[in-house]
Design a protein around this motif. Structure first.
Motif, short mmCIF file in Angstrom:
data_model
loop_
_atom_site.label_atom_id
_atom_site.label_comp_id
_atom_site.label_asym_id
_atom_site.label_seq_id
_atom_site.Cartn_x
_atom_site.Cartn_y
_atom_site.Cartn_z
N LEU A 275 -15.73 -10.32 -56.91
CA LEU A 275 -14.57 -11.05 -56.43
C LEU A 275 -14.76 -12.56 -56.60
CD1 LEU A 275 -11.96 -10.23 -55.01
CD2 LEU A 275 -13.13 -10.55 -52.84
N ALA A 276 -13.83 -13.18 -57.34
CA ALA A 276 -14.03 -14.58 -57.73
C ALA A 276 -13.96 -15.53 -56.53
CB ALA A 276 -12.98 -14.97 -58.77
N TRP A 277 -13.06 -15.30 -55.58
CA TRP A 277 -12.82 -16.32 -54.57
C TRP A 277 -13.74 -16.24 -53.36
CZ3 TRP A 277 -11.48 -14.21 -49.90
CH2 TRP A 277 -10.83 -12.98 -49.89
N MET A 278 -14.54 -15.19 -53.23
CA MET A 278 -15.33 -15.04 -52.01
C MET A 278 -16.68 -15.75 -52.14
SD MET A 278 -16.16 -11.49 -49.98
CE MET A 278 -14.64 -11.15 -49.11
N SER A 279 -17.07 -16.50 -51.10
CA SER A 279 -18.34 -17.24 -51.15
C SER A 279 -19.52 -16.28 -51.02
CB SER A 279 -18.38 -18.26 -50.01
OG SER A 279 -18.52 -17.55 -48.79
N PRO A 280 -20.71 -16.70 -51.48
CA PRO A 280 -21.89 -15.82 -51.40
C PRO A 280 -22.20 -15.37 -49.97
CG PRO A 280 -22.35 -17.71 -52.80
CD PRO A 280 -21.01 -17.96 -52.19
N GLU A 281 -22.00 -16.28 -48.97
CA GLU A 281 -22.34 -15.88 -47.58
C GLU A 281 -21.45 -14.74 -47.10
OE1 GLU A 281 -21.76 -19.38 -48.53
OE2 GLU A 281 -21.75 -20.30 -46.52
N THR A 282 -20.13 -14.93 -47.28
CA THR A 282 -19.21 -13.88 -46.82
C THR A 282 -19.43 -12.60 -47.62
OG1 THR A 282 -17.61 -15.63 -46.37
CG2 THR A 282 -16.78 -13.39 -46.30
N ARG A 283 -19.68 -12.77 -48.91
CA ARG A 283 -19.86 -11.61 -49.79
C ARG A 283 -21.04 -10.74 -49.32
NH1 ARG A 283 -18.25 -11.72 -55.02
NH2 ARG A 283 -18.52 -13.97 -55.16
N ALA A 284 -22.14 -11.38 -48.96
CA ALA A 284 -23.32 -10.60 -48.53
C ALA A 284 -23.00 -9.78 -47.29
CB ALA A 284 -24.49 -11.56 -48.24
N LYS A 285 -22.26 -10.39 -46.36
CA LYS A 285 -21.93 -9.66 -45.13
C LYS A 285 -20.88 -8.57 -45.39
CE LYS A 285 -23.19 -13.48 -42.14
NZ LYS A 285 -22.67 -14.77 -41.70
N ALA A 286 -19.95 -8.87 -46.30
CA ALA A 286 -18.92 -7.87 -46.64
C ALA A 286 -19.58 -6.65 -47.30
CB ALA A 286 -17.88 -8.48 -47.56
N TRP B 49 -17.08 -13.83 -38.95
CA TRP B 49 -18.26 -13.82 -39.82
C TRP B 49 -17.92 -14.27 -41.23
CZ3 TRP B 49 -17.71 -10.15 -43.76
CH2 TRP B 49 -16.80 -9.11 -43.52
N TRP B 50 -16.67 -14.65 -41.46
CA TRP B 50 -16.27 -15.21 -42.75
C TRP B 50 -16.44 -16.73 -42.69
CZ3 TRP B 50 -12.22 -12.66 -46.20
CH2 TRP B 50 -12.15 -11.28 -45.96
N THR B 51 -16.67 -17.37 -43.83
CA THR B 51 -16.62 -18.83 -43.83
C THR B 51 -15.15 -19.24 -43.66
OG1 THR B 51 -16.24 -19.06 -46.19
CG2 THR B 51 -18.55 -18.94 -45.47
N ALA B 52 -14.94 -20.45 -43.14
CA ALA B 52 -13.58 -20.91 -42.87
C ALA B 52 -12.74 -20.93 -44.15
CB ALA B 52 -13.61 -22.29 -42.24
N GLU B 53 -13.36 -21.34 -45.28
CA GLU B 53 -12.60 -21.41 -46.55
C GLU B 53 -12.20 -20.01 -47.01
OE1 GLU B 53 -15.96 -22.87 -46.54
OE2 GLU B 53 -14.83 -24.39 -45.41
N ASP B 54 -13.12 -19.05 -46.90
CA ASP B 54 -12.80 -17.68 -47.31
C ASP B 54 -11.66 -17.12 -46.47
OD1 ASP B 54 -14.62 -17.49 -49.38
OD2 ASP B 54 -16.25 -16.79 -48.07
N ARG B 55 -11.72 -17.37 -45.17
CA ARG B 55 -10.68 -16.86 -44.28
C ARG B 55 -9.33 -17.46 -44.69
NH1 ARG B 55 -9.90 -12.50 -41.60
NH2 ARG B 55 -11.97 -12.56 -40.66
N LYS B 56 -9.33 -18.75 -45.00
CA LYS B 56 -8.09 -19.41 -45.38
C LYS B 56 -7.52 -18.81 -46.66
CE LYS B 56 -8.38 -23.91 -44.12
NZ LYS B 56 -8.97 -25.18 -44.56
N ARG B 57 -8.40 -18.59 -47.64
CA ARG B 57 -7.95 -18.01 -48.91
C ARG B 57 -7.39 -16.60 -48.70
NH1 ARG B 57 -12.16 -21.25 -51.91
NH2 ARG B 57 -13.74 -20.04 -50.84
N PHE B 58 -8.09 -15.84 -47.85
CA PHE B 58 -7.67 -14.46 -47.59
C PHE B 58 -6.30 -14.45 -46.89
CE2 PHE B 58 -8.01 -10.53 -44.86
CZ PHE B 58 -7.98 -9.62 -45.89
N GLU B 59 -6.12 -15.36 -45.94
CA GLU B 59 -4.84 -15.41 -45.22
C GLU B 59 -3.70 -15.83 -46.14
OE1 GLU B 59 -5.54 -17.64 -41.64
OE2 GLU B 59 -6.41 -15.87 -40.65
N ALA B 60 -3.99 -16.73 -47.07
CA ALA B 60 -2.95 -17.15 -48.01
C ALA B 60 -2.52 -15.96 -48.87
CB ALA B 60 -3.47 -18.28 -48.90
N LEU B 61 -3.50 -15.16 -49.30
CA LEU B 61 -3.18 -13.97 -50.10
C LEU B 61 -2.34 -12.98 -49.32
CD1 LEU B 61 -6.53 -12.82 -51.83
CD2 LEU B 61 -4.40 -13.48 -52.96
N THR B 62 -2.80 -12.68 -48.10
CA THR B 62 -2.13 -11.62 -47.35
C THR B 62 -0.76 -12.07 -46.84
OG1 THR B 62 -3.36 -12.23 -45.36
CG2 THR B 62 -4.28 -10.46 -46.71
#
Ligand SMILES: [Zn+2]
Length: 677
Positions: free
Chosen positions: A396-407, A536-549
């Motif tokens: 997944l291109a937009w997800m940061s490494p920290e969030t990705r590891a936990k996901a 447990w998501w980074t703030a930027e990842d959460r923002k990107r995810f919310e924009a998508l959804t």
């Protein structure tokens, strides 16, 4: 319509699939249902099911027709066979659970006894209600699990979102007789007429207990309307963080001082102390609690007494004489549900057993109808879906490494439950009498309440099932990070070990993907791999995810199933995310299963075409307008046609499979497609 007797006579002859032949010929999809006159890109639901839609009709004793009804009927036939076998078995060879099932069933089927007793089994309840003198006594009555009472607050015992290793008492707003607050408050013409009919219903029911003063009847409706005004709307009740408000009982007393919380909890059997000190409870709709408590205190006890009489009769109407049962059905079945007549009594008896002794019935059902190899085959599908999910998240291109590891950790620890529980519920503490139907029902409720109550302060039982094995459904439970697939839903057209792979991936594969995706929907994504609710998501990842959804919410808000009635894109967001992401993952898993080979073409359909067709046909269903309205107002799922058309248009693979071009009605330009992952 099948008569009750037919169901029983045919029960012994449940069809089982011939070895290696799909139950739906030729390879798992009904080709005669495909409507070749409709272009797939204009209406994929109609393209998949048009041949069936032409002649489909809803039986008068049901609210829907289609796949779910067919599976339900198949399950009813199987449960009937199980119960018929108990009726003829000799007494000495029955197990204790079997005897209880048989006696409960016979008690319900004994119409003569039900009619002869009339309201006598409720004598004690009605006397207790008549003697209530003040708010403390009313609250204690509401908290008593042996009453069928209702009230502005409902207490349950559930896993603590903040600490998924323990159970906590949880208070939720409650108290309405109509399905949702909108039924009292909306200006929608149909909802206005439904609430007018509800006023007549209240009058009809209260007449059975000799209340016929129009002012008293109006006061009960007004009370419920006031409760409705204070309730949170359905879309807000989805917000996992907003509805998680742990507090001590004394803090709750400060939050909503007008309600006698201690009297309620004492009656419910919840101690005010815990091994850690003061009892902590979770409050759901926090801002509604103080005004609901005030309303409780401001309402005269006499009005509460009539309210409690109504709720008692409503809760038990199905177990009472026909005239009460009929009056109840005339409103809830006909007007709210759009159903024309009641299901045969023996099928209603099965529903009762399913509700009150579901695992005892399910154990017998599974022994007879759920082969062990089905469990093994489904496990393979689940494993492949997990692999596909992990692959999707890794790339997944937009997800940061920290969030990705936990996901990834979350995906790898999805805990699947398939078919039936490893450990069956122990019903030995439940007593059932052949001659006391209401007593049996009450005992079942008390049995369940005490089972749950005992767990407060105890570690969480991860083996337990919420749904019964014969249920046609599936679920994701965020607090346990588990996905659950009861045996009752593992049937064609969703799942057939003998069908083409593309069909199983488009059917049950999409369902598995859907349930997994709830772990990553707008709310489920707030729980980590251990089931704890925290960010447990980074703030930027959460923002990107919310924009998508948000784009998904906008897409669905445009759908209008009935004139003037649009879908609520926020209320249905979690389910729509799960549908779209689930289908993306299932498609990827299907491609992984091909191991680099290309799929064969069958009857002119490519592998992906068969995958999407199976998906489209798995949602083959029609429902009456009343039910559609109820779902749109209060339910988190989109109506079936949007669970096909709203979903496929977000997948590039669907455009490719059916060569869908920009002039098609469902076409979305690539930047507007939101495959979630
Ligand atoms: Zn769902």
């Amino acid at each position: 319509m099948k008569k009750a007797l037919t169901v029983f006579l045919s029960a012994g002859a449940v069809m089982t699939a011939l070895a290696n032949v799909p139950q739906v010929a030729p390879w798992g999809v009904s080709l005669n249902y495909v409507d070749t006159k409709t272009r797939p890109g204009d209406d994929f639901f109609k393209y998949s099911n048009g041949g069936w839609l032409k002649s489909a009709s809803i039986p008068p004793d049901r609210q829907v027709a289609g796949v779910n009804l067919e599976i339900d009927k198949s399950n009813e036939t199987k449960m009937s066979a199980v119960v018929v076998a108990l009726l003829t078995k000799d007494e000495a060879s029955l197990t204790a659970d079997e005897r209880k099932l048989r006696d409960f069933f016979n008690a319900y089927q004994d119409v003569a006894a039900v009619e002869a007793k009339g309201l006598a089994p409720l004598k004690g309840d009605l006397e207790r209600i008549a003697e209530l003198k003040n708010p403390d006594e009313v609250a204690a009555y509401m908290g008593d699990p042996s009453t069928y009472s209702g009230g502005p607050f409902e207490l349950g015992i559930s896993i603590d979102d903040g600490n998924p290793n323990i159970y906590r008492p949880r208070f939720v707003q409650s108290g309405l007789g109509l399905p949702d607050r909108d039924y009292y408050l909306s200006t929608d013409k149909e909802l206005v007429s439904t609430r007018e009919a509800y006023k007549v219903y209240i009058a009809n029911m209260l007449k059975f207990v000799n209340v016929d003063d129009p002012q008293r009847i109006a006061a009960v409706y007004e009370l419920e309307k006031h409760i409705a005004e204070l309730h949170w709307p359905a879309a807000e009740r989805r917000d996992a963080e907003r509805i998680y408000n742990p507090m001590s009982v004394s803090e709750l007393e400060k939050l909503a001082p007008a309600f006698p919380w201690q009297a309620y909890l004492k009656a419910a059997g919840v101690s005010l102390k815990s091994p850690q000190g003061e009892r902590i409870v979770v409050v759901n709709e926090k801002s509604s609690f103080a005004p609901l408590a005030k309303l409780f205190a401001a309402t005269p006890t006499a009005v509460w007494r009539d309210y409690l009489r109504l709720h008692l009769l409503r809760s038990l109407a199905g177990l009472l004489p026909e005239k009460i049962n009929d009056a109840n059905f005339a409103f809830y079945g006909v007007i709210v549900g759009g159903q024309k007549k009641q299901m045969p009594r023996d099928l209603r008896a099965l529903e009762l057993l399913d509700r009150q002794m579901g695992e005892a019935l399910g154990r017998l059902y599974c022994e007879k109808y759920f082969p062990a190899e089905s469990k093994a085959k489904l496990k393979v599908l689940v494993d492949n879906l997990v692999k596909a999910y992990a692959a999707e998240i890794r790339t997944l291109a937009w997800m940061s490494p920290e969030t990705r590891a936990k996901a990834l950790e979350k995906v790898m620890t999805f805990y699947p439950k398939i078919g039936y529980p490893d450990k069956w519920r122990d019903y030995s503490a439940l007593s059932i009498s052949r001659t006391d139907l209401i007593g049996d029902d009450r005992n079942s409720r008390l049995f369940e309440w005490h089972r749950e109550l005992k767990r407060i302060d105890e570690p969480v039982d991860r083996t337990e099932w919420d749904m019964t094995p014969q249920t046609n459904n599936a679920e994701y439970n965020p607090a346990l990070n588990e996905i659950v697939f009861p045996a009752g839903g593992l049937q064609p057209p969703f799942f057939d070990p003998n069908a083409d792979d593309a069909v199983n991936y488009g059917g049950i594969g999409a369902t598995i993907g859907h349930e997994m995706s709830h772990g990553f929907d707008d709310q489920g994504s707030k729980y980590d791999a251990s089931g704890r609710l925290h960010e447990w998501w980074t703030a930027e990842d959460r923002k990107r995810f919310e924009a998508l959804t948000s784009k998904i919410a906008q897409q669905y808000s445009q759908f209008e199933p009935l004139p003037g009635l649009h879908l609520n894109g926020r209320l249905t967001l979690g389910e729509n995310i799960a549908d779209i992401a689930g289908l993306v993952i299932a498609n990827r898993a299907y491609h992984l299963s091909l191991n680099g080979k290309s799929a064969p073409v069958l009857d002119g359909y490519s592998g992906d075409q068969r995958f999407f067709l199976a998906y489209g046909q798995s949602w083959r269903e029609i429902m009456n307008d009343n039910l559609t309205r109820r779902l749109v107002v209060s339910n988190e799922h989109s109506p079936d046609q949007y669970r096909v058309n709203g979903v496929v248009r977000n997948l590039d693979a669907w455009y490719e499979a059916f060569s869908v071009k920009s002039e098609a009605k469902l076409y979305l330009p690539p930047p507007q497609r939101v495959p979630v992952w």
